[in-house]
Write an enzyme that holds these catalytic residues in place. Structure first.
Site, PDB file in Angstrom:
ATOM      1  N   GLY A 245      -9.994  14.725   2.940  1.00  0.00           N
ATOM      2  CA  GLY A 245     -10.001  15.505   4.172  1.00  0.00           C
ATOM      3  C   GLY A 245      -8.999  16.639   4.090  1.00  0.00           C
ATOM      4  N   ILE A 472      -9.484   8.193   4.482  1.00  0.00           N
ATOM      5  CA  ILE A 472      -9.686   9.482   3.803  1.00  0.00           C
ATOM      6  C   ILE A 472      -9.154   9.418   2.374  1.00  0.00           C
ATOM      7  CG2 ILE A 472      -9.779  10.865   5.898  1.00  0.00           C
ATOM      8  CD1 ILE A 472      -6.843  11.527   5.551  1.00  0.00           C
ATOM      9  N   GLY A 473      -9.026   8.197   1.876  1.00  0.00           N
ATOM     10  CA  GLY A 473      -8.539   8.019   0.518  1.00  0.00           C
ATOM     11  C   GLY A 473      -7.099   7.553   0.475  1.00  0.00           C
ATOM     12  N   THR A 474      -6.511   7.379   1.652  1.00  0.00           N
ATOM     13  CA  THR A 474      -5.080   7.102   1.726  1.00  0.00           C
ATOM     14  C   THR A 474      -4.733   5.629   1.569  1.00  0.00           C
ATOM     15  OG1 THR A 474      -5.427   6.986   4.087  1.00  0.00           O
ATOM     16  CG2 THR A 474      -4.607   9.053   3.218  1.00  0.00           C
ATOM     17  N   ASN A 655       2.845  -0.264   1.703  1.00  0.00           N
ATOM     18  CA  ASN A 655       2.282  -0.732   0.440  1.00  0.00           C
ATOM     19  C   ASN A 655       2.736   0.242  -0.653  1.00  0.00           C
ATOM     20  OD1 ASN A 655       0.597  -1.039  -1.836  1.00  0.00           O
ATOM     21  ND2 ASN A 655      -1.098  -1.798  -0.602  1.00  0.00           N
ATOM     22  N   THR A 658      -0.196   2.133  -2.633  1.00  0.00           N
ATOM     23  CA  THR A 658      -0.913   3.254  -2.003  1.00  0.00           C
ATOM     24  C   THR A 658       0.053   4.397  -1.663  1.00  0.00           C
ATOM     25  OG1 THR A 658      -0.749   2.185   0.161  1.00  0.00           O
ATOM     26  CG2 THR A 658      -2.761   1.812  -1.090  1.00  0.00           C
ATOM     27  N   GLN A 662      -0.329   8.291  -2.957  1.00  0.00           N
ATOM     28  CA  GLN A 662      -0.363   9.466  -2.083  1.00  0.00           C
ATOM     29  C   GLN A 662       0.712  10.472  -2.445  1.00  0.00           C
ATOM     30  OE1 GLN A 662      -0.534   7.707   2.070  1.00  0.00           O
ATOM     31  NE2 GLN A 662      -1.669   9.597   2.266  1.00  0.00           N
ATOM     32  N   GLY A 728       1.862  10.930   3.835  1.00  0.00           N
ATOM     33  CA  GLY A 728       0.717  11.567   3.183  1.00  0.00           C
ATOM     34  C   GLY A 728       0.926  13.052   2.946  1.00  0.00           C
ATOM     35  N   GLU A 729       1.729  13.674   3.786  1.00  0.00           N
ATOM     36  CA  GLU A 729       1.924  15.121   3.657  1.00  0.00           C
ATOM     37  C   GLU A 729       3.356  15.457   3.241  1.00  0.00           C
ATOM     38  OE1 GLU A 729      -0.510  17.249   6.951  1.00  0.00           O
ATOM     39  OE2 GLU A 729      -0.195  15.212   7.635  1.00  0.00           O
TER      40      GLU A 729
END
Lengths: 763, 338
Positions: A245, A472-474, A655, A658, A662, A728-729
């Site tokens: 996304g 969204i893949g995260t 986690n 993951t 990211q 994530g960002e």
């Protein structure tokens, strides 16, 4: 443990494998356009070849002759749709430019016709045969074009409330012992998620089902309902998986209501799969930006004055802006700060969120300038950050809820081998390659949004978690399952997670890195409701609240010892006492400081993020430090980045597997942004030229041989019940500056415009 | 993509017949209604983009049995046109004696594409000019003869500085062709009147006043093989590009040297990424032949190679870059331990 599954440190969850790993690697995960439809028709878009002007006429004869063509929809016969306001003005739309409404064209690649046919191939062939007669007007492409207008963001964009300032910048800068003024530029970039901007719309009576990659199913559901003029309860958006996304699917694009309207008219499901190049113009992008930074400092490196002026391009129609000064004016201790953000309007499609929208361009400028200041001061850039580190942001004096910036610098510096750097530019090399080391700070606001969840627990421990979140893949499935398993004390493999469906309880937009904090906090709360009911059945005479707190760890993060060890609940007994086979609870969670209308907004698909710099008495950010090694070929001037090392602290790490993934993706994206990614605009026509994966470059494996992610342990009890900061960002923010700072170290050349290409190097 | 018929050519005659029957005198061969399909890595792409609109595809892969041999001989290296790029790049004899061929193939495209793409198709691949590949731009002299050139004053960073005309500045995108032209390869062509040979250097046509005509192939003609005379163990392919893999050259150089007792007996220099066609830099070779190598000589050769180069708004850097690439390739070739 392996590199992919780092050993958890304090306040970290287990690095369990992805909930959806097998489905994804075996191709069983179903994305929007994989959803089977009953007798679908296929749509193909015709997009504008001019950026500004009018359509005089269409010649559709040739196209209509293609076998299998059902209909060709243009502005002359398009379904009438209601307008939706821009998301930042209380609507749902990412653009208010509504295609097929009139003969006018507002930007390159605007949808001007939709061909509907019995097959994708026929629709595409017919679209190729549509002839359009235009009256073109010379468009304004970007900053330097004739005919653009520029005005302050404040006052035109409701979400940009303030140009932060404090003290007397002008005086302090004039009197500063050391001054730096520098200008920076970032390019247009497109998200290019792997999954294309497809949509499938199927009506069942008066109910519409939309299969579409979306980062906000509730926003899309309500937005499309508004445009169609129907009750939002009659619209359902389904997307169990989203193929990337990066912000491009956060707000509604015009395509969905158009396809839904045509599907209604034809009384047939319609599937649209646009092409890669159409994705450049039918969705949003990161607009180009320009910056001027002024820094004043004392000889010993203390910042005394900071000014950040930014300008961003937007469309004629919409005042979109990212306005990253809210972050850059607060990152370091500095008593005199000034800032200004302006929007330049051009004949372009409306830009939108793209991974770390404000921080990427604005921190590139600030963190480059900090490196330049360190050079002026003859100081280690890490030490310059340490000298200006702060516990309170300078604009309002509010305390950071936690801030591990310097701990990140120290950890990453150690892992990278920063101490081996010889400080002088051009002083390190290996054969044909000049070597440069560079670093930069990274940060991202910690944001939360209201979220609702439903949790159902069975006697045998099987658990069902429902929330309209987004994968969204995260790793959303994975950490929601982990959260429920831990909170309820059931085995992870007994937890089933259902997300990506607007018939589920409303979750937040998967944007602003708020999903983990918000959805996990909601799921934790509802799990506690489940436990309360069981406790009540077991111990009807106990003081429920006290007992629950004591034994379930309510109000505490699940990592605490009390919650882990003191779990006396025997499920079988509790269910026997309750006299039921299933307990199901629904609950709505909202973050501290959420506005009064939060839950109403949540149900109607309006994102209400709180946190970051906007909180009343505190400020919450995740931090990190990034170090890169670049190599510049002294003959070809090719630039490569063989080593990227980042250390990050983001509250509770749900986690580590993951999270690492990211952050690693973020570092790679950041490198890509610094060295590869730019959408080229033809200045004469305001059209995107390199709108494909052969010409819009992203890294391949050979470009990223060494990426190391270090997760720091950090506990923050002042942000949300989950204790999590979005990450994530976080990682792609600092990399741009770190790369340019390393290029300076390698070559002695300061490059202030992205992306850096070999022709910008003069060795 | 538009509908097309698909035919498998069971023998060369059938392919030649079908292709020549479809050629029209009024149109360039790239616009003929029948097109040969080998690896398909360019053709299918351009059909999807509606740039090429054949109504018949003649699949020549069944001819591979006769046309894909890799035959290193004592005097010549013969390469079948349907040999896969990856097979040639991994062949022991070629690894030993033709590093310039190996690297021009290995540095091209992705492994997946190299497994599909054939040598013949590779040298015939068409330009990556964005304006050529996007049919929504009307002005492209290559697509619509006489319509103008959008790239001339557009985004032209990737475009050519050599062999250009005021009609077209589209870059020839391949790598392998640079090795072939440097090594004086001959191309063997099969057509209606049997097989003929010509210097590889005569295969491609610079744009001049007719950019739509890209090669000297006649209707129905197919490349069946390449012949490379001699052995060139002291040879280099150097490629400068924006990304470490899977990316077209901003500038490349194919260099082959015959050095005896410190004197350059023979020198071959070809340039990629900077010219409209595979580009032999004979002026550079003339500077080198008979000389002792030093950096000054390399500089003079590089200057000679780009003496006629002309940059436009975004691609002027290719001239300085191209010179440095030539110099470095020459240095690397000289330094090779044979």
């Amino acid at each position: 443990m392996t590199a992919a599954a780092p050993e958890p440190k304090a306040n970290m969850g287990k690095p369990v494998p992805r909930y959806d790993a097998v489905a994804k690697v075996t191709g069983r995960a179903t994305y929007g356009s994989d959803m089977p439809l009953d007798n679908p028709a296929y749509a193909f878009l015709v997009t504008s070849a001019i950026a500004k002007g009018r359509i005089n006429s269409f010649d559709l004869e040739d196209a209509k002759r293609v076998r299998g063509v059902i209909d060709i929809v243009t502005h002359e016969n398009a379904p009438k749709l209601k307008e939706s306001k821009l998301f930042s003005n209380g609507g749902y739309a990412g653009t208010t430019i509504q295609p097929l409404k009139s003969a006018d064209i507002a930007h390159d690649g605007e949808i001007i016709a939709v061909v509907i046919a019995e097959s994708y191939e026929a629709a595409r062939e017919a679209a190729n045969r549509v002839k359009v007669n235009y009256s073109a007007v010379t468009p304004s492409a970007s900053f330097d074009s004739q005919g653009t207008t520029k005005a302050a963001a404040k006052g035109q964009n409701a979400q940009f409330k303030e140009d932060p300032k404090v003290g007397d910048f002008a005086k302090a800068f004039d009197e500063a012992e050391v001054q730096l003024t520098a200008s920076y530029e970032t390019p247009t970039q497109h998200h290019n998620p792997m999954e294309l901007f497809s949509t499938s719309c199927a009506w069942m009576g008066d109910t519409l089902v939309i299969y579409e990659p979306s980062q906000y199913v509730y926003g899309l559901k309500n937005g499309v309902a508004e445009q169609l003029g129907i009750d939002a309860d009659k619209v359902r958006v389904v997307n169990p998986y989203v193929g990337g996304g990066f912000g491009s699917r956060g707000s509604m694009t015009p395509r969905t209501a158009i396809i839904a309207g045509i599907a209604k008219r034809l009384n047939r499901p319609i599937k649209l799969v646009p092409t890669r190049d159409q994705g450049f113009t039918i969705a949003t992008y990161r607009a180009e930006t320009r910056h001027e930074i002024k820094l004043g400092a004392s000889r010993d490196g203390k910042l005394v004055a900071l000014r950040h002026e930014g300008a961003e391009v937007s469309s004629r129609a919409d005042p979109y802006c990212v306005g990253g000064t809210k972050t850059t004016t607060r990152l370091y201790a500095c008593p005199n700060v000034d800032s200004l953000v302006s929007i330049v309007r051009a004949d372009r499609n409306t830009p939108g969120f793209m991974r770390s929208p404000p921080e990427v361009p604005y921190l590139f400028a600030l963190e480059s300038a900090m490196d330049e200041l360190a050079v002026k001061l003859n100081m280690d850039p890490v030490e310059l950050r340490r000298i200006n580190d702060t516990t309170n942001e300078p604009i309002g004096g509010k305390p950071y809820t936690s801030r591990s910036l310097m701990a990140c610098f120290d950890e990453a510096a150690k892992a990278f081998g920063w101490a081996q750097r010889s400080a002088a530019p051009k002083s390190m090399s290996d054969g044909d390659w000049l070597i440069g080391y560079g670093c930069a700070a990274t940060c991202y606001p910690t944001q939360m949004a209201p979220a609702a969840a439903r949790v159902r627990l069975q006697r045998d421990g099987r658990t069902r978690v429902e929330i309209a979140g987004h994968e969204i893949g995260t790793g959303a499935y994975t950490i929601l399952a982990q959260t429920a398993a831990e909170r309820l004390g059931v085995p992870l493999e007994k937890v089933a997670v259902f997300i990506g469906d607007s018939d589920l309880p409303p979750g937040p937009v998967a944007g602003g890195s708020n999903s983990t904090a918000s959805t996990c906090s909601a799921v934790m709360m509802v799990c506690d409701q489940v436990r309360q009911r069981l406790f009540k059945a077991l111990m009807p005479n106990e003081s429920l609240a006290d007992k629950a707190k004591e034994t379930v760890g309510m109000g505490q993060t699940p990592s605490t010892e009390a919650a882990r060890s003191d779990r006396p609940l025997d499920l079988e007994k509790a269910f026997d006492a309750l006299g039921a086979g299933v307990v199901e609870e629904y609950g709505e969670w909202k973050p501290e400081g959420a506005p009064l209308d939060s839950f109403k907004a949540m149900h109607s698909g309006h994102a209400r993020l709180v946190g970051g710099a906007a909180m009343k008495d505190k400020i919450a950010y995740a931090f990190g430090a990034e170090f890169v090694e670049v190599r510049v070929n002294r003959f070809t001037h090719e630039i490569r980045a063989p080593r990227l090392v980042g250390a990050f602290a983001a509250g509770r790490i749900m986690n580590p597997r993951t999270a690492r993934s990211q952050l690693m993706g973020g570092l790679i994206w950041g490198m890509s942004s610094a060295l590869l990614e730019a959408t080229e605009i033809d200045e004469r026509t305001a059209r995107y030229v390199n709108d494909n994966f052969a010409d819009y470059l992203v890294p391949v494996n050979a470009d990223v041989p060494g990426v190391e992610v270090i997760l720091l342990s950090e506990q923050d009890d002042h942000i949300n019940p989950a204790g999590a900061k979005g990450l994530g960002e976080l990682a792609n923010v600092g990399t741009n500056a770190a790369i340019c700072n390393a290029i300076y170290h390698a070559t002695g050349q300061r490059i202030r415009k992205l992306p850096v290409r070999l022709e910008n190097i003069e060795v | 993509m538009r509908p097309f018929s698909y035919q498998r050519a069971t023998d060369p005659d059938m392919a030649v017949q079908a292709l020549s029957a479809a050629a029209a005198a009024s149109k360039p061969l790239t616009q003929a209604s029948a097109q040969p399909l080998a690896g398909g890595t360019t053709l299918i792409d351009l059909m999807k983009l509606d740039v090429m609109r054949p109504t018949a595809i003649i699949d020549i892969n069944p001819l591979a049995q006769g046309w894909s041999a890799i035959e290193p001989g004592s005097e010549n290296l013969r390469l079948g046109a349907l040999a896969k790029m990856s097979d040639v790049a991994e062949h022991g004899e070629i690894l030993r004696n033709y590093p310039v061929i190996v690297n021009s193939l290995k540095l091209a495209a992705s492994a997946q594409l190299r497994n599909m793409a054939t040598l013949g198709g590779n040298v015939m691949q068409r330009t990556r000019c964005s304006y050529f590949r996007d049919v929504s731009y009307e002005n492209c002299n290559k697509r619509n003869p006489g319509s103008g050139c959008a790239a001339m004053d557009g985004v032209n960073r990737m475009h050519a500085v050599l062999g250009i005309s005021d009609q077209c500045i589209a870059t020839y995108p391949g790598d392998f062709a640079q090795a072939l032209i440097a090594l004086d390869a001959t191309v063997e062509v099969t057509g209606r009147s049997g097989t003929r040979s010509m210097p590889f250097a005569e295969l491609h046509k610079a744009p001049g006043n007719s950019p739509e005509i890209e090669t000297t192939l006649q209707p129905g003609e197919l490349i069946s093989a390449f012949l490379i005379p001699g052995r060139w163990p002291r040879s280099v392919y150097l490629k400068a590009r924006d990304r470490q893999s899977y990316e077209f050259a901003l500038s490349s150089a194919a260099v082959a040297l015959d050095v005896q007792d410190g004197t350059i007996r023979d020198a071959r220099v070809a340039l990629g990424g900077v010219a409209t066609v595979p580009w032999r830099a004979r002026e550079a070779e003339a500077q080198l032949k008979g000389q002792k190598f030093d950096d000054g000589l390399a500089q003079r050769a590089a200057d000679a190679a780009f003496a006629d180069a002309r940059g436009r708004q975004h691609n002027g850097f290719k001239i300085a870059l191209g010179k440095r690439v030539v110099m470095r390739a020459l240095q690397q070739a000289v330094m090779m331990e044979i």
